[in-house]
Design an enzyme around this catalytic site. Sequence first.
Site, PDB file in Angstrom:
ATOM      1  N   ASP A 196       0.838  -1.196   0.000  1.00  0.00           N
ATOM      2  CA  ASP A 196       0.000   0.000   0.000  1.00  0.00           C
ATOM      3  C   ASP A 196       0.874   1.247   0.000  1.00  0.00           C
ATOM      4  OD1 ASP A 196       0.863  -0.454   2.625  1.00  0.00           O
ATOM      5  OD2 ASP A 196      -1.119  -1.016   3.326  1.00  0.00           O
ATOM      6  N   GLU A 211      -9.848  -1.510   4.577  1.00  0.00           N
ATOM      7  CA  GLU A 211     -10.539  -1.283   5.849  1.00  0.00           C
ATOM      8  C   GLU A 211     -11.874  -2.016   5.828  1.00  0.00           C
ATOM      9  OE1 GLU A 211      -8.722   0.162   7.908  1.00  0.00           O
ATOM     10  OE2 GLU A 211      -7.879   2.057   7.253  1.00  0.00           O
ATOM     11  N   HIS A 244      -7.992  -4.842   9.379  1.00  0.00           N
ATOM     12  CA  HIS A 244      -7.638  -4.550   7.982  1.00  0.00           C
ATOM     13  C   HIS A 244      -6.411  -5.325   7.531  1.00  0.00           C
ATOM     14  CE1 HIS A 244      -4.914  -0.769   8.926  1.00  0.00           C
ATOM     15  NE2 HIS A 244      -4.249  -1.872   9.095  1.00  0.00           N
ATOM     16  N   ASN A 282      -8.398  -3.091  13.579  1.00  0.00           N
ATOM     17  CA  ASN A 282      -9.769  -3.230  13.067  1.00  0.00           C
ATOM     18  C   ASN A 282      -9.876  -4.382  12.068  1.00  0.00           C
ATOM     19  OD1 ASN A 282      -8.423  -2.266  10.843  1.00  0.00           O
ATOM     20  ND2 ASN A 282      -9.673  -0.411  10.578  1.00  0.00           N
TER      21      ASN A 282
HETATM   22  C1  F6R Z   1       1.230  -1.911   6.314  1.00  0.00           C
HETATM   23  C2  F6R Z   1      -0.188  -2.174   6.284  1.00  0.00           C
HETATM   24  C3  F6R Z   1      -1.011  -2.377   7.508  1.00  0.00           C
HETATM   25  C4  F6R Z   1      -0.271  -2.934   8.708  1.00  0.00           C
HETATM   26  C5  F6R Z   1      -1.181  -3.089   9.911  1.00  0.00           C
HETATM   27  C6  F6R Z   1      -0.413  -3.500  11.147  1.00  0.00           C
HETATM   28  O1  F6R Z   1       1.762  -1.753   5.004  1.00  0.00           O
HETATM   29  O2  F6R Z   1      -0.716  -2.212   5.247  1.00  0.00           O
HETATM   30  O3  F6R Z   1      -2.080  -3.231   7.177  1.00  0.00           O
HETATM   31  O4  F6R Z   1       0.286  -4.176   8.367  1.00  0.00           O
HETATM   32  O5  F6R Z   1      -1.834  -1.885  10.163  1.00  0.00           O
HETATM   33  O6  F6R Z   1       0.507  -2.478  11.462  1.00  0.00           O
HETATM   34  P1  F6R Z   1       1.574  -2.655  12.635  1.00  0.00           P
HETATM   35  O7  F6R Z   1       2.444  -3.789  12.201  1.00  0.00           O
HETATM   36  O8  F6R Z   1       2.332  -1.363  12.672  1.00  0.00           O
HETATM   37  O9  F6R Z   1       0.810  -2.975  13.862  1.00  0.00           O
END
Ligand code: F6R
Length: 245
Positions: free
Chosen positions: A67, A143, A138, A136
Amino acid sequence: MRLLVVRDPDELATAAADIVQEVLERRPDALIVLPTGNTPLGMYGELVRRHAGGHLPTARMRVAQLDEYLGVAADDPQSLFGWMQRSALGPMGVTSDRVIRFAADAPDPTAACRAYDAAVIEAGGVDLAVLGIGRNGHLGFNEPPSGPDAPTRVVELSAESRAANAAYWSGDAVPERAVTAGMSTILGARKALLLASGSAKAEVVRRLLDEDPSPDLPASLLKHHPDATLIVDQAAYPGEGGGET
Ligand code: F6R
């Protein structure tokens, strides 16, 4: 979805790096989707160590971004690509020409999303998608609600995701929109690896394990994937042991 419960973030890093290494040893030019965030940092550290020791074949490894913030250029240090390059790609010896990137600052971001998917298809599809889970549920920036057919697209970030990313924006406003590999691209990967670490993820891991697959918890759609593994450390795990979910 296989469940592997490990003791702590170090064991999680090793177990995740082992899976990346297996994929690369089987297919040195594997196309691997890699996430940003806190969770994979230990895995990147381990992969970098293995690469530096000559034990990880990255010379032909290919990477696709998961992303990117909308409107942020790849050479902007606050871009997710910039983060990825500093934390993983550069130290692992993966050159930019082997990375499928989002042109997130293109005048037509929807066309840029189509170009990303076309490049993934042209590359032969994704061999491994490494993913973190949002609180959440995702995956990438899919989302809730995001169904299995959700395409690679421009998305509005949830307040929760923006708050989680605020640390990276040191006082600047976190972008409100992003582009993300769609659920269809993620679920189309031949292998998926979902990582969860720390007590802040225990509630979403509990939901993931307990609830039926649903767009309201996008990560739960990995339960329909033929080769998905969830690795959680004890702090993120609400139960005992491992097995199939
Ligand atoms: C990162 C991404 C997000 C994270 C997720 C967990 O490129 O797309 O989906 O993988 O939010 O983030 P952390 O590892 O910081 O808890």
